[in-house]
Write a protein that holds these residues in place. Sequence first.
Motif, PDB file in Angstrom:
ATOM      1  N   SER A 170       0.767  -1.098   0.140  1.00 42.41           N
ATOM      2  CA  SER A 170       0.130  -0.089  -0.014  1.00 42.41           C
ATOM      3  C   SER A 170       0.751   1.351   0.101  1.00 42.41           C
ATOM      4  CB  SER A 170      -0.780   0.072   1.249  1.00 42.41           C
ATOM      5  OG  SER A 170      -0.316  -0.169   2.501  1.00 42.41           O
ATOM      6  N   HIS A 173       2.079   1.799  -3.673  1.00 44.53           N
ATOM      7  CA  HIS A 173       0.928   1.901  -4.378  1.00 44.53           C
ATOM      8  C   HIS A 173       0.302   3.686  -4.244  1.00 44.53           C
ATOM      9  CE1 HIS A 173      -0.714  -2.079  -5.726  1.00 44.53           C
ATOM     10  NE2 HIS A 173       0.656  -2.068  -6.007  1.00 44.53           N
ATOM     11  N   THR A 174       0.510   3.891  -3.039  1.00 43.36           N
ATOM     12  CA  THR A 174      -0.016   5.277  -2.545  1.00 43.36           C
ATOM     13  C   THR A 174       0.906   6.351  -3.038  1.00 43.36           C
ATOM     14  OG1 THR A 174      -1.275   4.539  -0.736  1.00 43.36           O
ATOM     15  CG2 THR A 174      -0.654   6.737  -0.815  1.00 43.36           C
ATOM     16  N   ALA A 177       0.325   6.853  -6.570  1.00 44.45           N
ATOM     17  CA  ALA A 177      -0.904   7.639  -6.612  1.00 44.45           C
ATOM     18  C   ALA A 177      -0.739   9.162  -6.462  1.00 44.45           C
ATOM     19  CB  ALA A 177      -2.090   7.288  -5.715  1.00 44.45           C
ATOM     20  N   ASP A 229     -10.200   9.450  -5.845  1.00 45.65           N
ATOM     21  CA  ASP A 229      -9.896   9.034  -4.409  1.00 45.65           C
ATOM     22  C   ASP A 229     -10.496   9.648  -3.397  1.00 45.65           C
ATOM     23  OD1 ASP A 229      -8.351   7.167  -3.352  1.00 45.65           O
ATOM     24  OD2 ASP A 229      -6.562   7.869  -3.749  1.00 45.65           O
ATOM     25  N   ARG A 232      -9.888   9.552   0.489  1.00 48.18           N
ATOM     26  CA  ARG A 232      -8.571   9.952   1.102  1.00 48.18           C
ATOM     27  C   ARG A 232      -8.225  11.221   1.003  1.00 48.18           C
ATOM     28  NH1 ARG A 232      -3.970   5.498  -0.635  1.00 48.18           N
ATOM     29  NH2 ARG A 232      -4.463   6.096  -2.840  1.00 48.18           N
ATOM     30  N   PHE A 242      -2.414  12.388   4.179  1.00 50.13           N
ATOM     31  CA  PHE A 242      -2.780  11.657   3.197  1.00 50.13           C
ATOM     32  C   PHE A 242      -2.320   9.954   3.631  1.00 50.13           C
ATOM     33  CE2 PHE A 242      -3.368   9.343  -1.081  1.00 50.13           C
ATOM     34  CZ  PHE A 242      -4.209  10.386  -1.592  1.00 50.13           C
ATOM     35  N   THR A 244      -2.422   5.666   3.458  1.00 44.92           N
ATOM     36  CA  THR A 244      -1.839   4.836   2.701  1.00 44.92           C
ATOM     37  C   THR A 244      -2.762   3.746   1.964  1.00 44.92           C
ATOM     38  OG1 THR A 244      -1.292   3.282   4.301  1.00 44.92           O
ATOM     39  CG2 THR A 244       0.390   4.632   3.720  1.00 44.92           C
ATOM     40  N   GLU A 245      -3.922   3.504   2.411  1.00 45.06           N
ATOM     41  CA  GLU A 245      -4.818   2.464   1.678  1.00 45.06           C
ATOM     42  C   GLU A 245      -5.997   3.164   1.025  1.00 45.06           C
ATOM     43  OE1 GLU A 245      -5.653  -0.498   0.181  1.00 45.06           O
ATOM     44  OE2 GLU A 245      -4.375  -0.814   1.939  1.00 45.06           O
ATOM     45  N   SER A 246      -6.444   2.651  -0.185  1.00 45.56           N
ATOM     46  CA  SER A 246      -7.262   3.076  -1.136  1.00 45.56           C
ATOM     47  C   SER A 246      -8.499   3.662  -0.260  1.00 45.56           C
ATOM     48  CB  SER A 246      -7.471   2.152  -2.205  1.00 45.56           C
ATOM     49  OG  SER A 246      -8.156   1.203  -1.609  1.00 45.56           O
ATOM     50  N   PHE A 277      -4.999   2.469  -8.559  1.00 42.50           N
ATOM     51  CA  PHE A 277      -5.457   2.545  -7.241  1.00 42.50           C
ATOM     52  C   PHE A 277      -6.781   3.059  -7.035  1.00 42.50           C
ATOM     53  CE2 PHE A 277      -4.730   6.836  -8.722  1.00 42.50           C
ATOM     54  CZ  PHE A 277      -3.424   6.681  -9.459  1.00 42.50           C
TER      55      PHE A 277
END
Length: 449
Positions: A170, A173-174, A177, A229, A232, A242, A244-246, A277
């Motif tokens: 995560s 991926h973040t 993003a 998103d 978030r 911000f 870390t998880e979607s 994401f």
Amino acid sequence: MTKIAFIGAGSVIFARNLLGDILSYPELQGCTVSLMDINQNRLDRTVTAANAVVEHNDVEAVIESTTEREEALEDADYVLNMIHVGGREPFENEIQIPAKYGVGQAVGDTLGPGGIFRLLRTAPVMLDLAHDMEELCPNALLLNYTNPMAMVCWAVDEATEIDIVGLCHSVQHTAEAIANYVEVPKEELEYKVAGINHMAWFLEAEHNGKSVYPTLRAAINERDIYNRDNVRFEILRHFDAFVTESSHHMSEYIPYFRTDEATLEQFIVEENYEEYFVDWMPTGQYFEHWCEYQQEAAEMDTSEIEPEIERSEEYGSRIIHSIETGEPRRMNINVRNDEGAIANLASDACVEVPCLVDDRGINPCTVGKLPPQLAALNRSNIDVQRLAVRAALEHDEDALRQAVKLDPLTAATCSLEEIDDMVDDLLAANADYLPDQLVEESAQSIATN
């Protein structure tokens, strides 16, 4: 040479990718990879894919396979765990039964009734695995990919002598993003992240020495970015960091977004964005997606699986390479907080923090105190995790019920009596997958009442 055991290797795509990661390092070529799964058919498919990777890339590696866990663990140096205990039926129950009570989980694998009951069916197998390691490879490092990440690692830490760390993607991926949202190359984004798994915080995010947070906050007013998103960005708006998880996952760990249909509809992403994401789905849709993926993987022609070695963003191979060669790396890893990496979170909690990894092992970095609002959100999950781990280790029904009652989403949705009824239903529906002691205690309690 190094021996690496893959436990739960029947997940053919994931196991193949991890193998490719490992063999992408010349220093790790020649290792022995022992693939283990309880399903012979799934295991055979992974072996076929693994051999294709070795042969196509002309690399040295010994590929072993077995349905016996003890055989795979014998003299292993590293154990990669990727098991899923129970399969479809309990997973479906853990989503659908809470939904009947209004608890609309997005995924149900990390917290909430789904995450707690997933721990209850996963912990016995994980503890058996760790106890086997104590006998067969006591110095091996257990690299865990199985959810609920924090609770699984916490339980193994609490009950065994095995060194375990949790690995998630995560953070990576973040970071990608955020780089996308602020329009900077992802490889040029520098960041400092700390918190707990699926709820860690980008405390710093910089490009060329300047914070990207002003640009990220401004993106809240850019509807095409915000809509990708939105949960978030709302967390950023209200809590100043911000996460870390979607949006999909984060929505189920807090009480703000999934308690009524109007709010849920408002925060479902409808645009068909291509970026991976973006994964917002209504309650139950992730389960359907998971089932479809499992079916497609089972029917996939293994000859169609890409044999080329291309290193993924997963941390597992990097950790092994750093420990074996001494090459230093900094990665966000899930570890016990007993060295006080995060000063204002509990020492027994499993935290996700920057760690320095080299031939001395995995060493968590000191983060200090999280901003109070972020620590408070983390604690709302940690307290649930602690009680769930107690329920799993001690077969404590009171701790189980208290864990579910303290879950932020469940508490915002149900009365205390409704939560007890929901727990009764989950215990009855998934009795075949849970510790006998816990099921028997619950049955006696219901009979008495």
